[in-house]
Write a protein that holds these residues in place. Structure first.
Motif, PDB file in Angstrom:
ATOM      1  N   ASP A  74       0.833  -1.212   0.000  1.00 23.17           N
ATOM      2  CA  ASP A  74       0.000   0.000   0.000  1.00 23.17           C
ATOM      3  C   ASP A  74       0.864   1.257   0.000  1.00 23.17           C
ATOM      4  O   ASP A  74       0.563   2.234  -0.705  1.00 23.17           O
ATOM      5  N   VAL A  75       1.940   1.229   0.772  1.00 28.10           N
ATOM      6  CA  VAL A  75       2.805   2.413   0.892  1.00 28.10           C
ATOM      7  C   VAL A  75       3.489   2.718  -0.436  1.00 28.10           C
ATOM      8  O   VAL A  75       3.487   3.868  -0.907  1.00 28.10           O
ATOM      9  N   VAL A  76       4.106   1.709  -1.064  1.00 26.06           N
ATOM     10  CA  VAL A  76       4.869   1.988  -2.284  1.00 26.06           C
ATOM     11  C   VAL A  76       3.950   2.288  -3.474  1.00 26.06           C
ATOM     12  O   VAL A  76       4.302   3.107  -4.339  1.00 26.06           O
ATOM     13  N   ILE A  77       2.779   1.657  -3.520  1.00 20.10           N
ATOM     14  CA  ILE A  77       1.852   1.954  -4.625  1.00 20.10           C
ATOM     15  C   ILE A  77       1.307   3.375  -4.494  1.00 20.10           C
ATOM     16  O   ILE A  77       1.173   4.099  -5.488  1.00 20.10           O
ATOM     17  N   LYS A  78       1.007   3.794  -3.266  1.00 18.63           N
ATOM     18  CA  LYS A  78       0.565   5.180  -3.059  1.00 18.63           C
ATOM     19  C   LYS A  78       1.657   6.152  -3.498  1.00 18.63           C
ATOM     20  O   LYS A  78       1.377   7.183  -4.135  1.00 18.63           O
ATOM     21  N   ALA A  79       2.899   5.819  -3.186  1.00 20.09           N
ATOM     22  CA  ALA A  79       4.004   6.711  -3.545  1.00 20.09           C
ATOM     23  C   ALA A  79       4.202   6.784  -5.055  1.00 20.09           C
ATOM     24  O   ALA A  79       4.430   7.865  -5.603  1.00 20.09           O
ATOM     25  N   VAL A  80       4.120   5.642  -5.742  1.00 18.31           N
ATOM     26  CA  VAL A  80       4.394   5.637  -7.181  1.00 18.31           C
ATOM     27  C   VAL A  80       3.239   6.217  -7.996  1.00 18.31           C
ATOM     28  O   VAL A  80       3.435   6.634  -9.145  1.00 18.31           O
ATOM     29  N   THR A  81       2.040   6.260  -7.418  1.00 23.62           N
ATOM     30  CA  THR A  81       0.895   6.820  -8.147  1.00 23.62           C
ATOM     31  C   THR A  81       0.643   8.282  -7.793  1.00 23.62           C
ATOM     32  O   THR A  81      -0.286   8.903  -8.326  1.00 23.62           O
ATOM     33  N   GLY A  82       1.460   8.840  -6.913  1.00 22.96           N
ATOM     34  CA  GLY A  82       1.341  10.255  -6.579  1.00 22.96           C
ATOM     35  C   GLY A  82       2.302  11.103  -7.396  1.00 22.96           C
ATOM     36  O   GLY A  82       2.782  10.688  -8.466  1.00 22.96           O
ATOM     37  N   LYS A  83       2.635  12.271  -6.881  1.00 23.35           N
ATOM     38  CA  LYS A  83       3.578  13.159  -7.557  1.00 23.35           C
ATOM     39  C   LYS A  83       4.999  12.724  -7.226  1.00 23.35           C
ATOM     40  O   LYS A  83       5.282  12.279  -6.112  1.00 23.35           O
ATOM     41  N   ARG A  84       5.897  12.889  -8.195  1.00 19.28           N
ATOM     42  CA  ARG A  84       7.281  12.472  -7.975  1.00 19.28           C
ATOM     43  C   ARG A  84       7.922  13.216  -6.810  1.00 19.28           C
ATOM     44  O   ARG A  84       8.660  12.624  -6.006  1.00 19.28           O
ATOM     45  N   GLU A  85       7.623  14.507  -6.696  1.00 16.98           N
ATOM     46  CA  GLU A  85       8.250  15.289  -5.635  1.00 16.98           C
ATOM     47  C   GLU A  85       7.718  14.918  -4.243  1.00 16.98           C
ATOM     48  O   GLU A  85       8.300  15.309  -3.224  1.00 16.98           O
ATOM     49  N   ASP A  86       6.645  14.144  -4.199  1.00 17.86           N
ATOM     50  CA  ASP A  86       6.067  13.746  -2.915  1.00 17.86           C
ATOM     51  C   ASP A  86       6.505  12.340  -2.482  1.00 17.86           C
ATOM     52  O   ASP A  86       6.067  11.852  -1.426  1.00 17.86           O
ATOM     53  N   ILE A  87       7.340  11.672  -3.279  1.00 17.43           N
ATOM     54  CA  ILE A  87       7.685  10.276  -3.000  1.00 17.43           C
ATOM     55  C   ILE A  87       8.333  10.113  -1.631  1.00 17.43           C
ATOM     56  O   ILE A  87       7.924   9.250  -0.835  1.00 17.43           O
ATOM     57  N   ALA A  88       9.333  10.920  -1.322  1.00 22.72           N
ATOM     58  CA  ALA A  88      10.037  10.770  -0.044  1.00 22.72           C
ATOM     59  C   ALA A  88       9.096  10.952   1.139  1.00 22.72           C
ATOM     60  O   ALA A  88       9.119  10.157   2.100  1.00 22.72           O
ATOM     61  N   LYS A  89       8.254  11.971   1.080  1.00 24.21           N
ATOM     62  CA  LYS A  89       7.308  12.211   2.176  1.00 24.21           C
ATOM     63  C   LYS A  89       6.292  11.077   2.283  1.00 24.21           C
ATOM     64  O   LYS A  89       5.944  10.635   3.388  1.00 24.21           O
ATOM     65  N   SER A  90       5.812  10.611   1.145  1.00 24.52           N
ATOM     66  CA  SER A  90       4.826   9.535   1.146  1.00 24.52           C
ATOM     67  C   SER A  90       5.393   8.268   1.785  1.00 24.52           C
ATOM     68  O   SER A  90       4.720   7.589   2.574  1.00 24.52           O
ATOM     69  N   LEU A  91       6.646   7.952   1.470  1.00 27.13           N
ATOM     70  CA  LEU A  91       7.277   6.768   2.048  1.00 27.13           C
ATOM     71  C   LEU A  91       7.499   6.946   3.553  1.00 27.13           C
ATOM     72  O   LEU A  91       7.265   6.021   4.337  1.00 27.13           O
ATOM     73  N   ALA A  92       7.941   8.123   3.950  1.00 26.37           N
ATOM     74  CA  ALA A  92       8.174   8.385   5.382  1.00 26.37           C
ATOM     75  C   ALA A  92       6.870   8.312   6.166  1.00 26.37           C
ATOM     76  O   ALA A  92       6.830   7.752   7.268  1.00 26.37           O
ATOM     77  N   ASP A  93       5.811   8.866   5.588  1.00 29.86           N
ATOM     78  CA  ASP A  93       4.512   8.859   6.263  1.00 29.86           C
ATOM     79  C   ASP A  93       3.961   7.434   6.404  1.00 29.86           C
ATOM     80  O   ASP A  93       3.232   7.154   7.365  1.00 29.86           O
ATOM     81  N   GLY A  94       4.293   6.564   5.463  1.00 27.40           N
ATOM     82  CA  GLY A  94       3.736   5.228   5.496  1.00 27.40           C
ATOM     83  C   GLY A  94       4.543   4.228   6.291  1.00 27.40           C
ATOM     84  O   GLY A  94       4.065   3.102   6.552  1.00 27.40           O
ATOM     85  N   ALA A  95       5.750   4.587   6.693  1.00 28.97           N
ATOM     86  CA  ALA A  95       6.644   3.635   7.358  1.00 28.97           C
ATOM     87  C   ALA A  95       6.030   3.036   8.619  1.00 28.97           C
ATOM     88  O   ALA A  95       6.124   1.840   8.870  1.00 28.97           O
ATOM     89  N   ALA A  96       5.378   3.875   9.411  1.00 28.04           N
ATOM     90  CA  ALA A  96       4.822   3.401  10.687  1.00 28.04           C
ATOM     91  C   ALA A  96       3.767   2.309  10.493  1.00 28.04           C
ATOM     92  O   ALA A  96       3.625   1.416  11.338  1.00 28.04           O
ATOM     93  N   SER A  97       3.039   2.376   9.378  1.00 27.28           N
ATOM     94  CA  SER A  97       1.982   1.379   9.148  1.00 27.28           C
ATOM     95  C   SER A  97       2.579  -0.011   8.944  1.00 27.28           C
ATOM     96  O   SER A  97       1.938  -1.015   9.291  1.00 27.28           O
ATOM     97  N   ILE A  98       3.787  -0.088   8.398  1.00 32.07           N
ATOM     98  CA  ILE A  98       4.434  -1.393   8.184  1.00 32.07           C
ATOM     99  C   ILE A  98       4.872  -1.973   9.524  1.00 32.07           C
ATOM    100  O   ILE A  98       4.676  -3.171   9.789  1.00 32.07           O
ATOM    101  N   THR A  99       5.463  -1.116  10.380  1.00 34.87           N
ATOM    102  CA  THR A  99       5.868  -1.590  11.705  1.00 34.87           C
ATOM    103  C   THR A  99       4.655  -2.027  12.512  1.00 34.87           C
ATOM    104  O   THR A  99       4.661  -3.071  13.184  1.00 34.87           O
ATOM    105  N   GLU A 100       3.591  -1.247  12.438  1.00 34.45           N
ATOM    106  CA  GLU A 100       2.361  -1.576  13.184  1.00 34.45           C
ATOM    107  C   GLU A 100       1.797  -2.926  12.721  1.00 34.45           C
ATOM    108  O   GLU A 100       1.383  -3.752  13.542  1.00 34.45           O
ATOM    109  N   ALA A 101       1.808  -3.157  11.402  1.00 31.19           N
ATOM    110  CA  ALA A 101       1.304  -4.421  10.880  1.00 31.19           C
ATOM    111  C   ALA A 101       2.174  -5.586  11.326  1.00 31.19           C
ATOM    112  O   ALA A 101       1.672  -6.687  11.615  1.00 31.19           O
ATOM    113  N   ALA A 102       3.488  -5.356  11.397  1.00 26.47           N
ATOM    114  CA  ALA A 102       4.403  -6.432  11.791  1.00 26.47           C
ATOM    115  C   ALA A 102       4.264  -6.791  13.267  1.00 26.47           C
ATOM    116  O   ALA A 102       4.419  -7.948  13.652  1.00 26.47           O
TER     117      ALA A 102
END
Length: 427
Positions: free
Chosen positions: A398-426
């Motif tokens: 979900d995190v990487v697909i959201k990042a790749v389908t958004g704006k290129r300049e937002d990729i870093a922020k999108s990945l940083a914002d989504g990181a916590a959801s992966i840890t929470e799921a784990a």
């Protein structure tokens, strides 16, 4: 009347004798998912059973309910199955419920990488599976369009070669692959691993204890993952070497594009070699080969992933049937004819590693597989091995697909914002 009594007694005796003979007939029940690799392995079991006087009873279970149904059977202590399909995705979940297989003579033929203790061993350090075949992905390419000396060795070269072929109107796309959840191996994972990146830190670590100590820290906000997402964003939007809709593709859709001749490159399971080269299923039959994965900017040495599917014996199986199941699994590991047939039918390297070199002497595909995957020292396991992995996998997707389908300049922020959801799921 006496004669009738005699006939009745004879009939009863015959019935009892017949019942006793039936009760003494040896049987082994196999729980599995219908699949070419498993079907070919079970064919070896049936041939063994015919020689040994053992009836092999096949119990097919659909993939969608397989893990749930088998887990319920194993945890209940049922002896419903004598042998079950065992996969690396749930290797650690079942280890304490399965019979150790270290004592099987045939296990000596198995590839030690495939029997990694992190995946298959129980708490006593005993392996709990016997391989049925190897599964992994490879980099397919159109050999009629790309000479071997022009094969891309890096991401940048993949883009350059793809654009040249598109400019020459030889293909619609340079690369096509699957991106949707549970199809991540065919874009996200191979490119992540070839850039020395991974889902969690430490990179390429698969020990749950180490990962837990590190707090199940995801790597998606690291520079290596930002480069991965930027590569795919450019491939889709700027360089246009990949289809616009690729973030939603599963493996069937990606394979269909490649089989139709619309793409020069793809990554797929090695067993699709037969499908891509089948004139009845593919427009590019006879024009396909495989090569090493193109590397990202952070990696210079070759890369491959390689895992096994296996067979295992539930602990609850009665001793006599357990011994028979062990004999069967051990014997088919040295069944050269059966394993060669498994290879011919599926394109999956057989579980007996000693056969790989022998097959490669006369089989060009095996020779290529050894070169680009089986003999590559820099391998990674294709999944993680803990109970919450499916949820963490979905969160990552979900995190990487959201990042790749958004704006290129937002990729870093999108990945940083989504990181916590992966840890929470784990966790």
């Amino acid at each position: 009347m006496e004669r009738l009594k005699g006939l009745g007694a004879f009939a009863l005796a015959a019935c009892l004798l017949g019942g006793a003979a039936h009760a003494q007939q040896k049987e082994l029940r196999i729980g599995y998912q219908p699949n070419p690799i498993q079907d070919a392995s079970i064919a070896m079991m049936e041939a063994w059973g015919a020689k040994k006087g053992v009836k092999i009873i096949k119990v097919p279970v659909s993939y969608g309910v397989y893990v749930e149904k088998m887990t319920a059977s194993l945890t209940s202590g049922s002896d419903q199955y004598d042998i079950v399909w065992h996969n690396d995705d749930w290797g650690q979940l079942w280890a304490h419920l399965l019979e150790p297989t270290n004592d099987l003579p045939g296990i000596k033929y198995a590839d030690k990488w495939g029997l990694d203790p992190i995946i298959w061993d129980n708490k006593d350090g005993k392996t709990t599976t016997v391989p049925m075949g190897h599964t992994f992905g490879v980099f397919f390419y159109r050999k009629d369009l790309v000479p071997e000396d022009k094969l891309p060795k890096t991401w940048a070269e993949l883009v350059a070669v793809s654009k040249a072929l598109q400019d020459e109107k030889k293909v619609k796309f340079g690369f096509v692959g699957a991106m949707a959840a549970n199809n991540t191996w065919f874009t996200w994972f191979w490119s992540m691993w070839t850039n020395n990146c991974d889902v969690f830190e430490p990179i390429f670590e698969r020990s749950n204890a180490v990962l837990a100590t590190n707090g199940w820290k995801p790597a998606v906000s690291n520079p290596c993952m930002k480069e991965v997402v930027e590569f795919w964003w450019d491939a889709i939007n700027a360089d246009k070497i990949s289809p616009r809709g690729m973030p939603a593709y599963d493996r069937n859709e990606a394979n269909a594009v490649f089989s139709a001749g619309d793409s020069a490159f793809t990554v797929a399971d090695s067993v699709y070699w037969g499908t891509f080269n089948d004139p009845a299923k593919s427009k590019i039959a006879g024009k396909v080969s495989i090569a090493a994965f193109p590397l990202g900017p952070r990696r210079t040495n070759p890369f491959a992933w390689n895992d096994i599917w296996g067979w295992s014996i539930p602990k609850a199986v009665p001793a006599e049937r357990k011994a028979l199941a062990k004999e069967l699994l051990s014997d088919i590991m040295s069944d050269e004819a059966g394993q060669t047939a498994l290879w011919a039918k599926t394109g999956a390297p057989p579980p007996n590693q000693e056969l790989w070199t022998k097959i490669a002497q006369t089989d060009e595909f095996m020779k290529l597989l050894k070169k680009v995957s089986l003999d590559v020292p820099g391998k990674v396991h294709a999944a993680y091995y803990f109970e919450k992995w499916p949820a963490a996998h979905k969160a990552f997707s979900d995190v990487v697909i959201k990042a790749v389908t958004g704006k290129r300049e937002d990729i870093a922020k999108s990945l940083a914002d989504g990181a916590a959801s992966i840890t929470e799921a784990a966790k």
